[in-house]
Design a protein around this motif. Structure first.
Motif: not given
Length: 135
Positions: A2, A5-7, A9-13
């Motif tokens: 992907g 930007k999507e990486a 957005r979806s990162a659980q950091d």
């Protein structure tokens, strides 16, 4: 793969710690770190307080600001449900609790949010977490 930007957005950091025992209150809660926007708002409030310290209310305001951070972070165990769904009520309750307990929770939230690490440590941590050795 992907988009970047999507990486992002979806990162659980943002860290979480489950089943945090608070014996002073006789409870167990989950504690979640907070996103950067909440920390920036907190820092902005602190900066404003520095200008108004001479008015005598700075210490209580700092405590209330910490209470706000904590109220935004405490969750019912095993859920994403906030303990204090009414933020103002949570701040009111937490502002009247033992400073040592409040400070301990605040420090845990700072840690889970990455706020207690300097920039160089954050870069090292990010490098260690990057996929395929990329940074």
């Amino acid at each position: 793969m992907g988009s970047i930007k999507e990486a992002i957005r979806s990162a659980q950091d943002i860290g979480r710690q489950e089943d945090v025992d608070i014996p002073e209150w006789g409870i167990t809660v989950d504690v979640w770190g907070l996103p950067s926007g909440d920390w920036e708002a907190y820092q902005n409030k602190l900066n404003k307080l520095r200008f108004s310290e001479g008015k005598g209310g700075a210490e209580m305001n700092v405590r209330s600001n910490r209470a706000e951070i904590i109220a935004k972070s405490l969750r019912e165990p095993g859920t994403d449900k906030l303990v204090f769904t009414d933020l103002a009520e949570g701040i009111s309750i937490l502002s009247k609790k033992n400073q040592g307990t409040v400070d301990g929770l605040f420090k845990l939230i700072r840690h889970l949010s990455g706020e207690d690490r300097d920039f160089e440590q954050k870069v090292k941590d990010a490098e260690g977490n990057s996929a395929d050795g990329q940074s």
